[in-house]
Design an enzyme around this catalytic site. Structure first.
Site, PDB file in Angstrom:
ATOM      1  N   HIS A  51       0.845  -1.190   0.000  1.00 22.71           N
ATOM      2  CA  HIS A  51       0.000   0.000   0.000  1.00 22.71           C
ATOM      3  C   HIS A  51       0.893   1.257   0.000  1.00 22.71           C
ATOM      4  O   HIS A  51       2.102   1.165   0.197  1.00 22.71           O
ATOM      5  CB  HIS A  51      -0.940   0.014   1.220  1.00 22.71           C
ATOM      6  CG  HIS A  51      -0.219   0.003   2.534  1.00 22.71           C
ATOM      7  ND1 HIS A  51      -0.073  -1.121   3.308  1.00 22.71           N
ATOM      8  CD2 HIS A  51       0.422   0.998   3.200  1.00 22.71           C
ATOM      9  CE1 HIS A  51       0.616  -0.829   4.387  1.00 22.71           C
ATOM     10  NE2 HIS A  51       0.930   0.444   4.351  1.00 22.71           N
TER      11      HIS A  51
HETATM   12  C1  T46 Z   1       2.733   0.194   7.131  1.00 22.09           C
HETATM   13  C2  T46 Z   1       3.356  -1.128   7.424  1.00 22.09           C
HETATM   14  C3  T46 Z   1       4.828  -1.076   7.581  1.00 22.09           C
HETATM   15  C4  T46 Z   1      -5.040  -0.694  13.221  1.00 22.09           C
HETATM   16  O1  T46 Z   1      -6.181  -0.934  13.658  1.00 22.09           O
HETATM   17  N1  T46 Z   1      -4.315   0.331  13.759  1.00 22.09           N
HETATM   18  C5  T46 Z   1      -3.051   0.625  13.341  1.00 22.09           C
HETATM   19  O2  T46 Z   1      -2.421   1.580  13.860  1.00 22.09           O
HETATM   20  C6  T46 Z   1      -2.493  -0.174  12.289  1.00 22.09           C
HETATM   21  C7  T46 Z   1      -1.083   0.130  11.786  1.00 22.09           C
HETATM   22  C8  T46 Z   1      -3.228  -1.185  11.763  1.00 22.09           C
HETATM   23  N2  T46 Z   1      -4.484  -1.458  12.235  1.00 22.09           N
HETATM   24  C9  T46 Z   1      -5.245  -2.569  11.683  1.00 22.09           C
HETATM   25  C10 T46 Z   1      -5.650  -2.430  10.219  1.00 22.09           C
HETATM   26  C11 T46 Z   1      -5.704  -3.878   9.758  1.00 22.09           C
HETATM   27  O3  T46 Z   1      -6.971  -4.417  10.060  1.00 22.09           O
HETATM   28  O4  T46 Z   1      -4.411  -3.738  11.741  1.00 22.09           O
HETATM   29  C12 T46 Z   1      -4.664  -4.583  10.638  1.00 22.09           C
HETATM   30  C13 T46 Z   1      -3.373  -4.910   9.899  1.00 22.09           C
HETATM   31  O5  T46 Z   1      -2.904  -3.703   9.267  1.00 22.09           O
HETATM   32  P1  T46 Z   1      -2.198  -3.704   7.825  1.00 22.09           P
HETATM   33  O6  T46 Z   1      -2.825  -4.728   6.963  1.00 22.09           O
HETATM   34  O7  T46 Z   1      -2.215  -2.293   7.309  1.00 22.09           O
HETATM   35  O8  T46 Z   1      -0.728  -4.178   8.219  1.00 22.09           O
HETATM   36  P2  T46 Z   1       0.595  -4.056   7.332  1.00 22.09           P
HETATM   37  O9  T46 Z   1       1.661  -4.748   8.071  1.00 22.09           O
HETATM   38  O10 T46 Z   1       0.342  -4.474   5.940  1.00 22.09           O
HETATM   39  O11 T46 Z   1       0.928  -2.484   7.312  1.00 22.09           O
HETATM   40  C14 T46 Z   1       1.348  -1.852   8.501  1.00 22.09           C
HETATM   41  C15 T46 Z   1       0.774  -0.440   8.561  1.00 22.09           C
HETATM   42  O12 T46 Z   1      -0.647  -0.488   8.448  1.00 22.09           O
HETATM   43  C16 T46 Z   1       1.320   0.438   7.481  1.00 22.09           C
HETATM   44  O13 T46 Z   1       1.118   1.781   7.832  1.00 22.09           O
HETATM   45  O14 T46 Z   1       3.312   1.009   6.447  1.00 22.09           O
HETATM   46  O15 T46 Z   1       2.758  -1.783   8.547  1.00 22.09           O
END
Ligand code: T46
Length: 133
Positions: A51
């Site tokens: 993303h």
């Molecule tokens: C990034 C990379 C390095 C929340 O509820 N609160 C939060 O502060 C975050 C970061 C995530 N979430 C929830 C949203 C999703 O349901 O946690 C779940 C997993 O998040 P995501 O799929 O976005 O995870 P990554 O590892 O793909 O991405 C994360 C960060 O979201 C993003 O900002 O740059 O780590």
């Protein structure tokens, strides 16, 4: 946002016979720190990220182990950065596509972010990213 704005930042390290201590205060990053989160227990072969953020800037640090970050600017430019040192941070500006992969066993990715969590700040469709960039 061009890939030339991506940089590796040195995080201050205080060393003595008991080991190292690193500290991140607001002067280490070019934004006000609003949130800290971390990725851990990432299964081998898993990809994270995939993303871009509209506003959010962040600093990624491998506080344990290692992983690769693939960065794309949407203009056909791409680079891969390996993070494997707890005193080096990867500064990622907004509107940069990122994918995290090749997590070593026990790797921990600490993220220092410029914004609180906002679902609407994410662009998770690469074609939409290409259209906006
Ligand atoms: C990034 C990379 C390095 C929340 O509820 N609160 C939060 O502060 C975050 C970061 C995530 N979430 C929830 C949203 C999703 O349901 O946690 C779940 C997993 O998040 P995501 O799929 O976005 O995870 P990554 O590892 O793909 O991405 C994360 C960060 O979201 C993003 O900002 O740059 O780590």
């Amino acid at each position: 946002m061009g890939l030339n704005k991506i940089e590796i930042i040195d995080i201050p390290k205080i060393t003595d016979v008991r080991g190292n201590l690193s500290v991140i205060e607001n002067d280490v990053v070019p934004f006000e720190i609003k949130r800290v989160y971390y990725l851990y227990d990432v299964p081998s072969g898993t990809h994270r990220g995939g993303h871009a953020h509209k506003k959010l800037q962040q600093l990624l640090i491998a506080i344990s182990g290692s992983f690769n970050v693939v960065l794309k600017d949407g203009n056909g430019n791409q680079k891969t950065v390996t993070l494997n040192k707890p005193n080096k941070g990867l500064l990622i500006p907004n509107m940069t596509w990122r994918e995290l992969e090749d997590f070593s066993s026990g790797a921990v990715c600490l993220v220092v972010a410029s914004e609180v969590y906002e679902k609407e700040d994410y662009i998770r469709d690469f074609n939409k990213f290409l259209f906006k960039v």
